[in-house]
Design a protein around this motif. Sequence first.
Motif, PDB file in Angstrom:
ATOM      1  N   VAL A   1       0.845  -1.196   0.000  1.00 53.28           N
ATOM      2  CA  VAL A   1       0.000   0.000   0.000  1.00 53.28           C
ATOM      3  C   VAL A   1       0.877   1.242   0.000  1.00 53.28           C
ATOM      4  O   VAL A   1       1.755   1.392   0.840  1.00 53.28           O
ATOM      5  CB  VAL A   1      -0.939   0.027   1.223  1.00 53.28           C
ATOM      6  N   ASP A   2       0.632   2.132  -0.946  1.00 58.54           N
ATOM      7  CA  ASP A   2       1.311   3.434  -0.925  1.00 58.54           C
ATOM      8  C   ASP A   2       0.364   4.574  -1.265  1.00 58.54           C
ATOM      9  O   ASP A   2       0.798   5.685  -1.552  1.00 58.54           O
ATOM     10  CB  ASP A   2       2.515   3.440  -1.875  1.00 58.54           C
ATOM     11  N   THR A   3      -0.949   4.281  -1.222  1.00 56.29           N
ATOM     12  CA  THR A   3      -1.964   5.284  -1.560  1.00 56.29           C
ATOM     13  C   THR A   3      -3.161   5.126  -0.638  1.00 56.29           C
ATOM     14  O   THR A   3      -3.671   4.011  -0.466  1.00 56.29           O
ATOM     15  CB  THR A   3      -2.427   5.120  -3.022  1.00 56.29           C
ATOM     16  N   PHE A   4      -3.588   6.233  -0.045  1.00 58.41           N
ATOM     17  CA  PHE A   4      -4.754   6.216   0.849  1.00 58.41           C
ATOM     18  C   PHE A   4      -5.578   7.469   0.559  1.00 58.41           C
ATOM     19  O   PHE A   4      -5.168   8.581   0.890  1.00 58.41           O
ATOM     20  CB  PHE A   4      -4.312   6.189   2.314  1.00 58.41           C
ATOM     21  N   ILE A   5      -6.747   7.270  -0.076  1.00 59.15           N
ATOM     22  CA  ILE A   5      -7.608   8.383  -0.483  1.00 59.15           C
ATOM     23  C   ILE A   5      -8.877   8.382   0.357  1.00 59.15           C
ATOM     24  O   ILE A   5      -9.524   7.341   0.516  1.00 59.15           O
ATOM     25  CB  ILE A   5      -8.011   8.251  -1.974  1.00 59.15           C
ATOM     26  N   VAL A   6      -9.255   9.539   0.895  1.00 63.78           N
ATOM     27  CA  VAL A   6     -10.562   9.677   1.543  1.00 63.78           C
ATOM     28  C   VAL A   6     -11.541  10.236   0.511  1.00 63.78           C
ATOM     29  O   VAL A   6     -11.167  11.015  -0.364  1.00 63.78           O
ATOM     30  CB  VAL A   6     -10.508  10.586   2.787  1.00 63.78           C
ATOM     31  N   TRP A   7     -12.817   9.843   0.646  1.00 65.25           N
ATOM     32  CA  TRP A   7     -13.799  10.253  -0.353  1.00 65.25           C
ATOM     33  C   TRP A   7     -14.466  11.566   0.082  1.00 65.25           C
ATOM     34  O   TRP A   7     -15.642  11.635   0.382  1.00 65.25           O
ATOM     35  CB  TRP A   7     -14.831   9.144  -0.578  1.00 65.25           C
ATOM     36  N   GLY A   8     -13.645  12.615   0.089  1.00 64.15           N
ATOM     37  CA  GLY A   8     -14.123  13.926   0.505  1.00 64.15           C
ATOM     38  C   GLY A   8     -13.801  14.180   1.962  1.00 64.15           C
ATOM     39  O   GLY A   8     -13.516  13.262   2.734  1.00 64.15           O
ATOM     40  N   PHE A   9     -13.852  15.481   2.361  1.00 66.43           N
ATOM     41  CA  PHE A   9     -13.452  15.808   3.730  1.00 66.43           C
ATOM     42  C   PHE A   9     -14.351  16.834   4.405  1.00 66.43           C
ATOM     43  O   PHE A   9     -14.295  16.986   5.623  1.00 66.43           O
ATOM     44  CB  PHE A   9     -12.002  16.315   3.751  1.00 66.43           C
ATOM     45  N   TRP A  10     -15.194  17.563   3.654  1.00 69.60           N
ATOM     46  CA  TRP A  10     -16.038  18.603   4.249  1.00 69.60           C
ATOM     47  C   TRP A  10     -17.492  18.167   4.203  1.00 69.60           C
ATOM     48  O   TRP A  10     -17.991  17.732   3.159  1.00 69.60           O
ATOM     49  CB  TRP A  10     -15.837  19.915   3.482  1.00 69.60           C
ATOM     50  N   ALA A  11     -18.187  18.291   5.342  1.00 71.71           N
ATOM     51  CA  ALA A  11     -19.560  17.793   5.447  1.00 71.71           C
ATOM     52  C   ALA A  11     -20.509  18.437   4.435  1.00 71.71           C
ATOM     53  O   ALA A  11     -21.465  17.798   3.986  1.00 71.71           O
ATOM     54  CB  ALA A  11     -20.085  18.014   6.871  1.00 71.71           C
ATOM     55  N   GLN A  12     -20.235  19.678   4.050  1.00 71.58           N
ATOM     56  CA  GLN A  12     -21.116  20.356   3.095  1.00 71.58           C
ATOM     57  C   GLN A  12     -21.002  19.765   1.691  1.00 71.58           C
ATOM     58  O   GLN A  12     -21.906  19.937   0.876  1.00 71.58           O
ATOM     59  CB  GLN A  12     -20.780  21.853   3.038  1.00 71.58           C
ATOM     60  N   ARG A  13     -19.888  19.117   1.390  1.00 68.09           N
ATOM     61  CA  ARG A  13     -19.693  18.522   0.062  1.00 68.09           C
ATOM     62  C   ARG A  13     -19.235  17.073   0.201  1.00 68.09           C
ATOM     63  O   ARG A  13     -18.226  16.657  -0.357  1.00 68.09           O
ATOM     64  CB  ARG A  13     -18.671  19.336  -0.762  1.00 68.09           C
ATOM     65  N   HIS A  14     -19.998  16.321   0.977  1.00 65.20           N
ATOM     66  CA  HIS A  14     -19.659  14.918   1.239  1.00 65.20           C
ATOM     67  C   HIS A  14     -20.907  14.080   1.050  1.00 65.20           C
ATOM     68  O   HIS A  14     -21.993  14.469   1.469  1.00 65.20           O
ATOM     69  CB  HIS A  14     -19.137  14.771   2.671  1.00 65.20           C
ATOM     70  N   TRP A  15     -20.751  12.910   0.405  1.00 64.46           N
ATOM     71  CA  TRP A  15     -21.919  12.069   0.142  1.00 64.46           C
ATOM     72  C   TRP A  15     -22.516  11.496   1.433  1.00 64.46           C
ATOM     73  O   TRP A  15     -23.685  11.148   1.484  1.00 64.46           O
ATOM     74  CB  TRP A  15     -21.554  10.949  -0.846  1.00 64.46           C
ATOM     75  N   ARG A  16     -21.707  11.403   2.511  1.00 63.75           N
ATOM     76  CA  ARG A  16     -22.181  10.993   3.838  1.00 63.75           C
ATOM     77  C   ARG A  16     -21.622  11.991   4.850  1.00 63.75           C
ATOM     78  O   ARG A  16     -20.548  11.799   5.408  1.00 63.75           O
ATOM     79  CB  ARG A  16     -21.699   9.576   4.160  1.00 63.75           C
TER      80      ARG A  16
END
Length: 611
Positions: A515-530
């Motif tokens: 593993v050399d990559t770790f992506i979060v699927w967004g970080f701000w609640a106003q523009r986050h699917w959850r």
Amino acid sequence: MHQRICFFVTLLCALCFGLSQPASAQTTLFDNADWQKLQQSNGDKTIANMQWINAQHPKFNKAVRMVSKQAMRHSYNIQFDIDIHQPIGKGDVLMLDGYIRLVQSKAESGEGLVQVQVQRNHKPYTKLLMMRLPLTNTQWRRVQVPFVSKQAYKAGQTNFCLCIGDYIQTLEAGGFTLTNLGKGVEIENLPSTERNRLMSYQGREPDAAWREVAAKNIEKIRKGDLKITVTDAAGKPISGATVDVQMTQHAFKFGTAVHSSIFDPDAKFWTSRPEDTQKYLQIVTDNFNMVTHETNLKWPRWIEPARRKAADKLIDWLMANDIALRGHAMVWPGWSHGKYPHVPQHIVEMTKDPANRDKVAQMVLEHITNIGQIYGDKVTTWDVINEPTLNYDLTRYLGGDDVFIDWFKAARKASPNARLVLNETTGGTVVSDKYFYSLIQKLVANNTPIDAVGFQSHFGQTSIGIPQFLELLDKYAALDLMVDISEFDIEGYDAKYRADYTRDFMTACFSHPAVDTFIVWGFWAQRHWRPERAMYDKDWNITPNGQAWQDLVKNKWWTHQTGKTNDCGSYQLRGFNGKYQITITTPNGQTVKQPLQLSRDGKTIVIKVND
């Protein structure tokens, strides 16, 4: 006067009575009698069946026997459900109660497995509750689970499902009820047979054995030795010089998804809030060194001129800020996810005629070639295929997943230097990966130019144990592939669970050489699917899981060290792999700055200071 006193007494009693009532009335969504309307909704009758049988149980006298005769691609390929004919409000607390047991199983482990769901009964099948329950014996197991609906649903929009397609197995269930307790109910005070299992995960313990191994692996593979020697112009060592070693960027890719609408002049959300726009972009540059282009590189969006223009603006901004770009995704081989298309509509229309198969196959290859060549080396990683386990309309039309080999070959020719990935929603989660793993084996066996698998790692109420996840990484690494964590987020039991799991899941990944990559699927609640899973709430306050990220990426795994050269003019340290800015200040006040890159192989450098 007497009438007034009576009126106020009556009013006061009414108010007191009202305040003593629950916030919402309790509603039965289905009871034991309604439960017996359960029916088989997925799975051919030749591979699954159900029948009602007499049961000797104090809570019910009828049970359903459900039989799976074949291990399926997905648990829900064999599904039994009952419709819910009552509305459910946002924030309503619901209680599921019932009994289930294993009769027999042909799984290698001998266990049974049922996926229990309360969900929207049409696309996108949003889950109000989803649990995978292992069943290890033939004793009746009570299932009591309180949960909260995150959205509002009209009457008839939801159903309750038991999915048993994982194994060849026979299960029995009885006495199920579902009650809506309304709002204002403290879920912590409700009984739950699954709370202990849901509120923690394997490997959470402070002294869990995996932690010591992970720490040693991190020290070995994520750090390198750095020796800096400072000399004058003649090569004579300078002792007592101050050496400031400041890390500027990780070698490991810590990233986030970003929607390119932030650069769309017609996107009112962003144009109406310039301060939020600047805050958002600043957090990206401060915290991440890779960005996944969330939407506008997907085929249906990319062919729209306005969306492609916004996509290109985001790419230009990333290049200017030395942030790597992950392209997402060349082909998403299903028609749609709810209202979001995966394939351009004109392609979908063409597939209604089998005679167009060769033409459609060629159009897919042309799209891969076109988008790959246009962006060239700007894209360091491409998700060539996205979610083939759950999305296979196009795959099926083209004759099966053998076409993936051609898609990867086209991607390699168009983007020879990019990492090529097959990105999957089931990867890294508690959902079975048997189809995904067999697919990867097949691609590798056929010399497909695939470099990595993508584990999206969207975790809901349950998450994979850390030791189990490390075993999963070993399993795919054995195929000589890298593993990208491509879309991480976590709901979990509560905020502390989200923070602890973020910390431990990241640590497990950082400790593994595949593993050399770790992506979060967004970080701000106003523009986050959850929104509840975001690293920052809507007012930009960092959340506990966001703080867990910061504590690791910008503190525990970050190197900033200052010291003085010895009599030989040298200063040594061991730092995390990445880019650095070295600042030398001699005893007489001269200053020299020099960038360098450190890897696990280490580095020795001589910095000369002119007189």
